[in-house]
Design a protein around this motif. Structure first.
Motif: not given
Length: 208
Positions: A108, A111, A169, A174, A179, A182, A187
């Motif tokens: 993560r 990414e 996030h 982010k 975030a 997104w 999501d």
């Protein structure tokens, strides 16, 4: 989920591991439902008899998503190598010879997927895999459900899930407005799709 719930789930996983041949347990749910946390705790409690192999290791690389024009939808079903994931599950179900199988993981912080990150020794009786799309019945995801001996679906309060997802996030780089945007877009579209297939699970686990 309290500790008594976790103990019952651990016992259920332990019974799978005691079957005498390699079994695969899937943990499915929407983004931010707590799949990786529960999977890791189950594996830890089985004390060397299980290994965690995340579906997220099959994210397409960022450069490939850019080439395909899908970077803005990262996390959608077509931003993974679903056929590669199914092929790995087949190898894990039927290990050949004394050599381990190596699976990818997802970093993560970067990414990006990282190949060869997870070692699955041939004597491990249970593989736990977790991800959004284990229950999808369409396209290259369709074979996955039949390759899993049991699938649990995580049901969590939606407000709690969304807040936790935004925070995750932010932790990984982010800005909070980005975030929130997104999560509300990409999501949540994915979450609605995942929810449509929950009735294909063997067990619904309600997280509190």
């Amino acid at each position: 989920m309290d500790m008594s719930d976790l103990a019952a789930l651990t016992d259920r996983a332990r019974s799978l591991a005691a079957g005498g041949e390699r079994r695969i347990l899937g943990i499915a749910g929407a983004p931010g439902a707590g799949k990786s946390t529960l999977a890791a705790r189950i594996v830890e409690r089985l004390e060397g008899r299980a290994v965690l192999v995340p579906m997220d290791g099959f994210h397409l690389a960022g450069a490939e998503l850019e080439r395909l024009g899908r970077a803005g939808r990262k996390g959608a079903p077509d931003t993974f190598d679903a056929a590669g994931y199914a092929a790995l599950l087949r190898r894990l179900r039927h290990p050949e010879g004394p050599e381990p199988v190596y699976a990818p993981a997802f970093d993560r912080a970067l990414e990006e997927p990282v190949a060869g990150s997870v070692r699955v020794a041939p004597d491990i009786p249970l593989v736990v895999t977790e991800g959004n799309y284990l229950l999808l019945d369409e396209g290259p995801w369709a074979p996955v459900r039949a390759l899993l001996d049991e699938v649990w679906f995580l049901d969590v309060d939606q407000g709690l899930r969304v807040r936790g997802l935004v925070d995750r996030h932010v932790r990984f780089g982010k800005t909070r407005p980005h975030a929130e945007s997104w999560v509300a877009g990409s999501d949540e579209r994915n979450a609605r799709l995942v929810e449509l297939h929950r009735d294909r699970a063997d067990l619904v686990v309600r997280l509190r």
